[in-house]
Design a protein around this motif. Structure first.
Motif, PDB file in Angstrom:
ATOM      1  N   GLU A   8     -17.496   8.273  13.414  1.00 23.13           N
ATOM      2  CA  GLU A   8     -16.167   8.244  13.913  1.00 23.13           C
ATOM      3  C   GLU A   8     -15.828   9.610  14.715  1.00 23.13           C
ATOM      4  OE1 GLU A   8     -13.170   7.362  10.789  1.00 23.13           O
ATOM      5  OE2 GLU A   8     -14.680   6.239   9.839  1.00 23.13           O
ATOM      6  N   ILE A   9     -16.214  10.632  14.484  1.00 20.83           N
ATOM      7  CA  ILE A   9     -15.787  11.722  14.744  1.00 20.83           C
ATOM      8  C   ILE A   9     -16.648  11.865  16.397  1.00 20.83           C
ATOM      9  CG2 ILE A   9     -16.306  14.432  15.150  1.00 20.83           C
ATOM     10  CD1 ILE A   9     -15.733  14.200  12.026  1.00 20.83           C
ATOM     11  N   GLU A  15     -14.957   9.489  23.524  1.00 23.54           N
ATOM     12  CA  GLU A  15     -13.860   8.932  24.275  1.00 23.54           C
ATOM     13  C   GLU A  15     -12.910   9.690  24.748  1.00 23.54           C
ATOM     14  OE1 GLU A  15     -10.033   6.237  22.828  1.00 23.54           O
ATOM     15  OE2 GLU A  15     -11.998   5.559  21.776  1.00 23.54           O
ATOM     16  N   THR A  16     -12.771  10.750  23.948  1.00 18.70           N
ATOM     17  CA  THR A  16     -11.669  11.668  24.487  1.00 18.70           C
ATOM     18  C   THR A  16     -12.122  12.829  25.220  1.00 18.70           C
ATOM     19  OG1 THR A  16     -10.618  11.528  22.075  1.00 18.70           O
ATOM     20  CG2 THR A  16     -10.031  13.330  23.391  1.00 18.70           C
TER      21      THR A  16
END
Length: 101
Positions: A8-9, A15-16
């Motif tokens: 998830e991280i 994405e970021t």
């Protein structure tokens, strides 16, 4: 850290911060380590969050360099086994202990 949290991280980081590379994450990690050192020295109330920032960047750099969660776990275990077999010297003036063999 469990594999799901790691994934998830890493997905969020991609994405970021899509343009970030392993190298850029390491450069950022250097800055975060300085912040962590200050917080540890003053026993800052949020030092645990500075540790987390460092973990995020270190794991993110490893993932950006192609390592999976399992690769990281395997490398940690392999290096731990090597370190257990080494001989260790005495602490220097900063408390740092290095291997001598």
């Amino acid at each position: 850290m469990k594999e799901q949290q790691f994934n998830e991280i890493i997905a969020w980081q991609k994405e970021t911060f899509g343009q970030a590379t392993a190298f850029s994450k390491i450069e950022h990690l250097k800055e975060e380590i300085e912040e962590l050192a200050v917080d540890v020295a003053i026993d800052g109330i949020d030092k645990r969050l500075e540790f987390a920032d460092c973990f995020f960047l270190l794991f993110g750099a490893a993932a950006a360099d192609g390592m999976t969660y399992q690769d990281i776990c395997n490398a940690i275990q392999e290096k731990f086994e090597i370190n257990k077999k080494r001989k260790w010297g005495n602490p220097d003036e900063n408390g740092v202990v290095k291997h001598v063999s």
